[in-house]
Write a protein that holds these residues in place. Sequence first.
Motif, PDB file in Angstrom:
ATOM      1  N   PRO A 185      10.990   6.369 -15.724  1.00  0.00           N
ATOM      2  CA  PRO A 185       9.617   5.882 -15.685  1.00  0.00           C
ATOM      3  C   PRO A 185       9.583   4.401 -15.322  1.00  0.00           C
ATOM      4  O   PRO A 185      10.496   3.643 -15.651  1.00  0.00           O
ATOM      5  N   SER A 196       8.295   0.527 -15.310  1.00  0.00           N
ATOM      6  CA  SER A 196       7.884  -0.387 -16.370  1.00  0.00           C
ATOM      7  C   SER A 196       6.404  -0.736 -16.183  1.00  0.00           C
ATOM      8  O   SER A 196       5.820  -0.507 -15.127  1.00  0.00           O
ATOM      9  N   GLU A 197       5.838  -1.305 -17.204  1.00  0.00           N
ATOM     10  CA  GLU A 197       4.441  -1.728 -17.122  1.00  0.00           C
ATOM     11  C   GLU A 197       4.272  -2.795 -16.039  1.00  0.00           C
ATOM     12  O   GLU A 197       3.283  -2.790 -15.304  1.00  0.00           O
ATOM     13  N   ALA A 198       5.266  -3.668 -15.915  1.00  0.00           N
ATOM     14  CA  ALA A 198       5.212  -4.718 -14.888  1.00  0.00           C
ATOM     15  C   ALA A 198       5.222  -4.108 -13.487  1.00  0.00           C
ATOM     16  O   ALA A 198       4.471  -4.537 -12.602  1.00  0.00           O
ATOM     17  N   GLU A 199       6.063  -3.091 -13.270  1.00  0.00           N
ATOM     18  CA  GLU A 199       6.118  -2.426 -11.966  1.00  0.00           C
ATOM     19  C   GLU A 199       4.799  -1.715 -11.669  1.00  0.00           C
ATOM     20  O   GLU A 199       4.299  -1.752 -10.555  1.00  0.00           O
ATOM     21  N   LEU A 200       4.238  -1.058 -12.669  1.00  0.00           N
ATOM     22  CA  LEU A 200       2.946  -0.390 -12.496  1.00  0.00           C
ATOM     23  C   LEU A 200       1.879  -1.396 -12.102  1.00  0.00           C
ATOM     24  O   LEU A 200       1.116  -1.166 -11.151  1.00  0.00           O
ATOM     25  N   ASN A 201       1.820  -2.513 -12.799  1.00  0.00           N
ATOM     26  CA  ASN A 201       0.822  -3.539 -12.481  1.00  0.00           C
ATOM     27  C   ASN A 201       1.037  -4.105 -11.075  1.00  0.00           C
ATOM     28  O   ASN A 201       0.072  -4.366 -10.350  1.00  0.00           O
ATOM     29  N   LYS A 202       2.273  -4.280 -10.683  1.00  0.00           N
ATOM     30  CA  LYS A 202       2.594  -4.772  -9.338  1.00  0.00           C
ATOM     31  C   LYS A 202       2.087  -3.787  -8.277  1.00  0.00           C
ATOM     32  O   LYS A 202       1.495  -4.187  -7.270  1.00  0.00           O
ATOM     33  N   ARG A 203       2.294  -2.491  -8.518  1.00  0.00           N
ATOM     34  CA  ARG A 203       1.815  -1.471  -7.571  1.00  0.00           C
ATOM     35  C   ARG A 203       0.286  -1.437  -7.516  1.00  0.00           C
ATOM     36  O   ARG A 203      -0.293  -1.264  -6.456  1.00  0.00           O
TER      37      ARG A 203
END
Length: 77
Positions: A44, A46-53
């Motif tokens: 899964p 990370s929250e940081a990667e999700l926010n970046k996307r």
Amino acid sequence: MNLEARKIEFVQEFLKLQSEDVISRLEKMLRKEKDNSEQRIFEPMSEAELNKRIDQSEADFKNNRFKSSSELLAKYE
């Protein structure tokens, strides 16, 4: 027909094959599918990667870099 019955039927049909070419193609297909299934194991994000996307998606939308759903549907009709 359940999965076990389908497997047995497939193996029975496979054993009847006489063409080396067909057997080779099935072997390649099986190896490819096995490799693909091993690659499907994912981690899964990370929250940081999700926010970046999300940020990238919003920027793409603002800069008109997207396709509408009707454009995508037309491509596959």
